[in-house]
Design a protein around this motif. Structure first.
Motif, short mmCIF file in Angstrom:
data_model
loop_
_atom_site.label_atom_id
_atom_site.label_comp_id
_atom_site.label_asym_id
_atom_site.label_seq_id
_atom_site.Cartn_x
_atom_site.Cartn_y
_atom_site.Cartn_z
N TRP A 9 0.80 -1.22 0.00
CA TRP A 9 0.00 0.00 0.00
C TRP A 9 0.83 1.27 0.00
O TRP A 9 0.27 2.37 0.06
CB TRP A 9 -0.96 -0.01 1.19
N VAL A 10 2.17 1.14 -0.10
CA VAL A 10 3.03 2.32 -0.20
C VAL A 10 4.03 2.15 -1.35
O VAL A 10 3.96 2.87 -2.36
CB VAL A 10 3.78 2.60 1.12
N ALA A 11 4.94 1.21 -1.20
CA ALA A 11 6.03 1.07 -2.17
C ALA A 11 5.52 0.59 -3.53
O ALA A 11 5.90 1.14 -4.57
CB ALA A 11 7.09 0.12 -1.63
N PHE A 12 4.68 -0.43 -3.52
CA PHE A 12 4.21 -1.00 -4.78
C PHE A 12 3.45 0.01 -5.64
O PHE A 12 3.74 0.15 -6.84
CB PHE A 12 3.35 -2.24 -4.50
N PRO A 13 2.50 0.75 -5.11
CA PRO A 13 1.83 1.77 -5.95
C PRO A 13 2.77 2.83 -6.48
O PRO A 13 2.66 3.24 -7.64
CB PRO A 13 0.79 2.37 -4.99
N TRP A 14 3.71 3.27 -5.64
CA TRP A 14 4.66 4.28 -6.11
C TRP A 14 5.54 3.73 -7.23
O TRP A 14 5.82 4.43 -8.21
CB TRP A 14 5.52 4.77 -4.95
#
Length: 260
Positions: A9-14
């Motif tokens: 929910w933080v690194a993957f979307p970015w």
């Protein structure tokens, strides 16, 4: 919160957003010749004539619905007098109809690719990969809508309290992964599928979604050259000269002598 949840929910979307932006820029600068739909209409048009408009018009409605649900805060709709129950009906009914249009259109396009041999042979590896990720994102979203919004009770799941603020904060680099903790797994799968599709987008034919024939409106007129033999400078072989009357031939012979 586990490391896996922080990554999802933080690194993957970015990472997916970065891959999308960098990929689109790189593709435009280095592969404009391949920036196309790779149309296969020449091989088959009957199914394409039905499935393509159904899919694309449905997708336009789906995109509008996503923008309204994710970008517009809940307080804004309440401020204009739109209560949660009415909003749920407005979002769910058209969204379900649009989802059905997209599913039917996509099914027709895939069926056409598989059954028609000429179309199948023209399908590249990137096309097959694109269809897998595109179908995963669409089917997961449609399943989440049916299971949670249509058959999940009178008000469904209020994603505007969790997913919407999470995404808005994510886009301004103020990640709040805790908002996704209690989100139903159906929506979590759809979110992951959507961001994965975004990451592979620049490397497939989906780039044509950012192309529009804007230049066609202002392009110069096409000038056609005259075919009149009296104004054309194009040399024509004598063997292909039109048959002329005897009077015309005599007039051509007498013209030089008159000029002299």
């Amino acid at each position: 919160m586990s490391n896996l949840e922080v990554f999802l929910w933080v690194a993957f979307p970015w990472l997916c957003i970065a891959a999308f932006v960098v990929g689109i820029i790189w593709r435009w600068r280095s592969d404009q010749f391949g920036w196309t739909t790779h149309s296969s209409q020449i091989y088959e048009s009957r199914l394409l004539r039905i499935s393509s408009p159904l899919f694309h018009w449905g997708m336009m409605l789906v995109i509008v619905g996503h923008l309204m649900g994710l970008a517009i805060p809940k307080s804004w709709t309440r401020a204009v007098g739109l209560n949660d129950g009415i909003y749920h009906l407005i979002a769910t009914i058209p969204g379900t109809i649009a989802g059905i249009m997209v599913i039917l259109g996509l099914a027709g396009l895939i069926y056409r690719r598989v059954v028609n041999r000429s179309v199948f042979l023209s399908t590249s590896t990137s096309d097959k990969t694109m269809y897998v990720f595109l179908a995963a994102a669409i089917i997961s979203g449609f399943f989440a809508t049916l299971s949670l919004q249509v058959f999940g009770g009178p008000h469904g799941y209020d994603y505007r309290e969790t997913i919407s603020p999470w995404l808005r904060q994510l886009l301004i680099l103020n990640a709040q992964p805790e908002l996704m903790t209690d989100v139903p797994w159906q929506f979590k799968v759809h979110v992951i599928g959507g961001f994965t599709l975004m990451a592979v987008w620049p490397w497939t034919r989906l780039v044509h979604a950012f192309s529009a024939p804007v230049g066609y409106v202002t392009r110069p007129y096409v000038v056609y050259r005259s075919r009149d033999s009296r104004t054309s400078t194009h040399f024509t072989a004598r063997g292909w000269e039109p048959v002329r009357s005897h009077t015309e031939q005599l007039a051509d012979r007498e013209a030089p002598s008159r000029g002299a």
